[in-house]
Design a protein around this motif. Structure first.
Motif, mmCIF file in Angstrom:
data_model
loop_
_atom_site.group_PDB
_atom_site.id
_atom_site.type_symbol
_atom_site.label_atom_id
_atom_site.label_comp_id
_atom_site.label_asym_id
_atom_site.label_seq_id
_atom_site.Cartn_x
_atom_site.Cartn_y
_atom_site.Cartn_z
ATOM 1 N N ASP A 340 0.867 -1.179 0.000
ATOM 2 C CA ASP A 340 0.000 0.000 0.000
ATOM 3 C C ASP A 340 0.905 1.231 0.000
ATOM 4 O O ASP A 340 1.569 1.520 0.998
ATOM 5 C CB ASP A 340 -0.901 -0.005 1.234
ATOM 6 C CG ASP A 340 -1.900 1.153 1.223
ATOM 7 O OD1 ASP A 340 -1.728 2.086 0.428
ATOM 8 O OD2 ASP A 340 -2.848 1.110 2.036
ATOM 9 N N PRO A 341 0.965 1.976 -1.112
ATOM 10 C CA PRO A 341 1.905 3.107 -1.177
ATOM 11 C C PRO A 341 1.613 4.184 -0.133
ATOM 12 O O PRO A 341 2.543 4.802 0.397
ATOM 13 C CB PRO A 341 1.741 3.624 -2.597
ATOM 14 C CG PRO A 341 0.408 3.139 -3.045
ATOM 15 C CD PRO A 341 0.188 1.833 -2.363
ATOM 16 N N VAL A 342 0.344 4.433 0.156
ATOM 17 C CA VAL A 342 0.000 5.448 1.164
ATOM 18 C C VAL A 342 0.482 4.994 2.533
ATOM 19 O O VAL A 342 1.066 5.782 3.303
ATOM 20 C CB VAL A 342 -1.518 5.703 1.160
ATOM 21 C CG1 VAL A 342 -1.897 6.703 2.254
ATOM 22 C CG2 VAL A 342 -1.978 6.211 -0.207
ATOM 23 N N ALA A 343 0.283 3.722 2.861
ATOM 24 C CA ALA A 343 0.748 3.197 4.145
ATOM 25 C C ALA A 343 2.272 3.216 4.209
ATOM 26 O O ALA A 343 2.860 3.450 5.282
ATOM 27 C CB ALA A 343 0.226 1.778 4.338
ATOM 28 N N SER A 344 2.945 3.005 3.063
ATOM 29 C CA SER A 344 4.404 3.035 3.047
ATOM 30 C C SER A 344 4.918 4.432 3.378
ATOM 31 O O SER A 344 5.905 4.589 4.122
ATOM 32 C CB SER A 344 4.920 2.604 1.677
ATOM 33 O OG SER A 344 4.578 1.262 1.410
ATOM 34 N N LEU A 345 4.269 5.481 2.850
ATOM 35 C CA LEU A 345 4.689 6.841 3.182
ATOM 36 C C LEU A 345 4.478 7.134 4.667
ATOM 37 O O LEU A 345 5.302 7.804 5.310
ATOM 38 C CB LEU A 345 3.922 7.851 2.322
ATOM 39 C CG LEU A 345 4.314 7.913 0.841
ATOM 40 C CD1 LEU A 345 3.447 8.929 0.105
ATOM 41 C CD2 LEU A 345 5.784 8.278 0.678
ATOM 42 N N ARG A 346 3.382 6.620 5.212
ATOM 43 C CA ARG A 346 3.170 6.813 6.649
ATOM 44 C C ARG A 346 4.272 6.093 7.445
ATOM 45 O O ARG A 346 4.736 6.589 8.479
ATOM 46 C CB ARG A 346 1.798 6.272 7.045
ATOM 47 C CG ARG A 346 0.624 7.052 6.471
ATOM 48 C CD ARG A 346 -0.651 6.724 7.232
ATOM 49 N NE ARG A 346 -1.817 7.288 6.576
ATOM 50 C CZ ARG A 346 -2.643 6.604 5.797
ATOM 51 N NH1 ARG A 346 -2.416 5.312 5.575
ATOM 52 N NH2 ARG A 346 -3.685 7.187 5.251
ATOM 53 N N TYR A 347 4.660 4.949 6.948
ATOM 54 C CA TYR A 347 5.722 4.195 7.618
ATOM 55 C C TYR A 347 7.025 4.986 7.613
ATOM 56 O O TYR A 347 7.818 4.919 8.573
ATOM 57 C CB TYR A 347 5.914 2.857 6.898
ATOM 58 C CG TYR A 347 7.065 2.035 7.436
ATOM 59 C CD1 TYR A 347 6.937 1.300 8.610
ATOM 60 C CD2 TYR A 347 8.287 2.016 6.756
ATOM 61 C CE1 TYR A 347 8.003 0.554 9.093
ATOM 62 C CE2 TYR A 347 9.345 1.273 7.230
ATOM 63 C CZ TYR A 347 9.204 0.538 8.407
ATOM 64 O OH TYR A 347 10.267 -0.200 8.901
ATOM 65 N N LEU A 348 7.244 5.777 6.563
ATOM 66 C CA LEU A 348 8.460 6.598 6.474
ATOM 67 C C LEU A 348 8.291 7.945 7.178
ATOM 68 O O LEU A 348 9.175 8.802 7.088
ATOM 69 C CB LEU A 348 8.802 6.851 4.996
ATOM 70 C CG LEU A 348 9.144 5.615 4.159
ATOM 71 C CD1 LEU A 348 9.346 5.991 2.700
ATOM 72 C CD2 LEU A 348 10.380 4.904 4.700
ATOM 73 N N ASN A 349 7.163 8.121 7.887
ATOM 74 C CA ASN A 349 6.872 9.374 8.598
ATOM 75 C C ASN A 349 6.789 10.559 7.633
ATOM 76 O O ASN A 349 7.188 11.688 7.962
ATOM 77 C CB ASN A 349 7.923 9.659 9.680
ATOM 78 C CG ASN A 349 7.888 8.623 10.785
ATOM 79 O OD1 ASN A 349 6.813 8.174 11.204
ATOM 80 N ND2 ASN A 349 9.056 8.217 11.252
#
Length: 529
Positions: A340-349
């Motif tokens: 999930d690209p959106v979740a990946s960005l959240r993971y990267l803060n």
């Protein structure tokens, strides 16, 4: 008739004397009387016979007249009959002739009517055949139109689906072999030029292919003290998401292809995912083309060139910004289909816009600047100009600042570069217009002679080297045919002296002179004065 001596009697028309004296006389008288009587009787008989004969003659004549009258009557009757018969025959002949003529005329009319009927029948058959052919052609054309519209609907739907598929695969379909570009970037470090390193990174990232309408401008800067690459990319506008779900054929009158709109919630979700995919791909490509020994992290900003819906002013909202280390980014498995690209960005803060479709901005992690260009201090040359300055006689630096002021008035943000080590660049400008904007390389040639084609080719090379959107060559003189042919094909715009003169008058109100020693080809005297 009587006389004195006796009596005279007519006998047979003759007078006989009668002697009254004597016997003889008597006898004579008797004989005479007898004779007279006889004569009288004979005369009477003769008269009677004559009368009878006359009567017979009259009767005969009457009979003859009657016979003649009868014959005449018969003749007249015959003539009348003959005349009547002749008239009847004439009438019959006339009637026969008229009848024959009538029959002939009727035959002619019948023949004409037959021909007309045959002609009408032929025309009607032809009309019906034409009508059948036309109806068949119309049916075929209608069927072809329907098939064409169905095909168009299918093709346009396929294009939409292909577009959506391209947007969805922008992260998974990353090109390989980017480490080859890293070698090109590392070559820029051979002489220790860190500014050239940032330019090399921009050139490498700009050479990577993207689906049409998705890839935008890349700008890079390098902070050696933090070993961080500052990367700013241009994100596509919301229009990149097809607003149509599919196209369908509508059997209306006339038939047509009608779009089925995509739900707004789906458009927002698709755009949010696209922004996230583009951000992850850009960061991955930045790490791939830079050496790990030099770049530890990336400060990323994704911006959109757009118009403020409230004011109509040009805006550049930042939709996603993140600082990520190479080590932390390597933890992501970008090729995983379930990623999930959106979740990946959240993971990267990452700081991600909650409503990117509405261009709701977020603060960038760093402000991008033009540190790799040596910007000279601004100089206001317009205030000190004469009412009609001669452009050829101007100070070269003043001329460059005049050109900078002109482009600022037109609507670009511009800076004049320092004279030393400017790679032939006299000024740089930024066009902030969406889609058509970007960095512009400007070279100002204050000269009395034609600008060489080599100069124009050199600017084109600088445009490619600096990954600029275009180059602009401004001169007080003119260009040759080779330059005019070369420039449009290589993102270079040419502004000759007479065009510059009109731009200065239009945007700065400066009615300049161009002191050329001779009139350039195709120019007129008023173009100089």
């Amino acid at each position: 008739m009587t006389v004195a001596s006796g009596i005279a009697f007519p006998v047979m028309g003759h007078l006989l004397p009668f002697d009254l004296d004597g016997g003889l006389g008597m006898a004579r008288r008797k004989s005479l009387a007898a004779q007279l009587l006889q004569a009288y009787q004979a005369g009477k008989k003769e008269k009677a016979a004559a009368a009878k004969r006359a009567e017979a003659e009259l009767a005969r004549q009457a009979r003859a007249a009657e016979r003649e009258a009868a014959a005449r009557a018969r003749r007249e009757a015959r003539e009348e009959r003959e005349a009547a018969q002749a008239w009847v025959r004439a009438q019959k002949e006339k009637q026969a002739q008229q009848s024959a003529e009538s029959r002939k005329a009727e035959q002619i009319v019948r023949d004409l009517e037959k021909r007309q009927a045959a002609r009408a029948k032929e025309l009607e058959q032809k009309r019906r055949a034409d009508a059948r052919e036309q109806a068949a052609a119309e049916r075929q054309a209608k069927q072809q139109t329907v098939e064409a519209l169905r095909q168009e609907a299918a093709e346009r739907t396929a294009d939409v689906e292909k577009r959506i598929e391209a947007l969805a695969s922008v992260l998974g379909a990353r090109p390989g072999g980017l480490h080859g570009l890293r070698l090109q970037v590392e070559e820029t470090l051979s002489d220790g030029d860190l500014d050239g390193f940032a330019v090399g990174v921009e050139a490498a990232l700009g050479s990577i292919g993207y689906p049409a309408g998705i890839g935008g401008e890349r700008r890079a800067a390098f902070a050696p003290e933090s070993r961080e690459l500052i990367l700013e990319i241009e994100l596509p506008a919301q229009a990149v998401i097809p607003s149509v779900m599919q196209y369908r054929f509508k059997a209306s009158a006339p038939p047509s292809v009608v779009p089925q709109p995509r739900k707004e919630a789906e458009c927002r979700a698709l755009y949010r995912d696209l922004v996230a995919r583009l951000a992850l791909r850009a960061i991955d490509e930045a790490f791939a083309v830079t050496p790990p020994s030099l770049v530890d992290g990336v400060a990323f900003m994704g911006k959109v060139h757009a118009k403020d819906r409230a004011t109509g002013q040009a805006i550049e909202p930042c939709l996603v910004s993140v600082r990520v280390s190479r080590e932390g980014f390597d933890e992501l498995v970008l090729d995983e289909p379930e990623l999930d690209p959106v979740a990946s960005l959240r993971y990267l803060n990452a700081i991600v816009s909650q409503h990117p479709y509405d261009l709701e901005p977020v603060p960038p992690v760093v402000t991008f600047d033009l540190t790799r260009y040596k910007i000279a201090p601004e100089r206001d040359v317009v205030a000190g100009l004469d009412s009609r300055p001669d452009l050829v006689a101007m100070d070269p630096i003043d001329f460059e600042h005049l050109i900078r002021r002109l482009f600022e008035k037109i609507g670009l943000k511009s800076w004049v570069t320092q004279a030393s080590r400017d790679d032939g660049i006299d000024a740089v400008a930024v066009n902030e217009e969406p889609l058509i904007g970007g960095l512009c390389i400007i070279q100002a040639k204050r000269t009395k002679n034609v600008v060489s084609a080599e100069t124009v080719r050199s600017v084109a090379g600088i445009v490619n080297d600096k990954s600029a959107s275009k180059g602009i060559v401004v001169t007080t003189a003119w260009f040759g045919k080779a330059s005019w042919d070369f420039a449009p094909r290589n993102r270079v715009e040419l502004i000759d002296g007479r065009h510059l003169k009109s731009l200065l008058l239009e945007h700065l109100g400066i009615d300049a002179l161009i002191g050329l020693p001779k009139l350039p080809p195709g120019w007129q005297t008023r173009d100089l004065s």
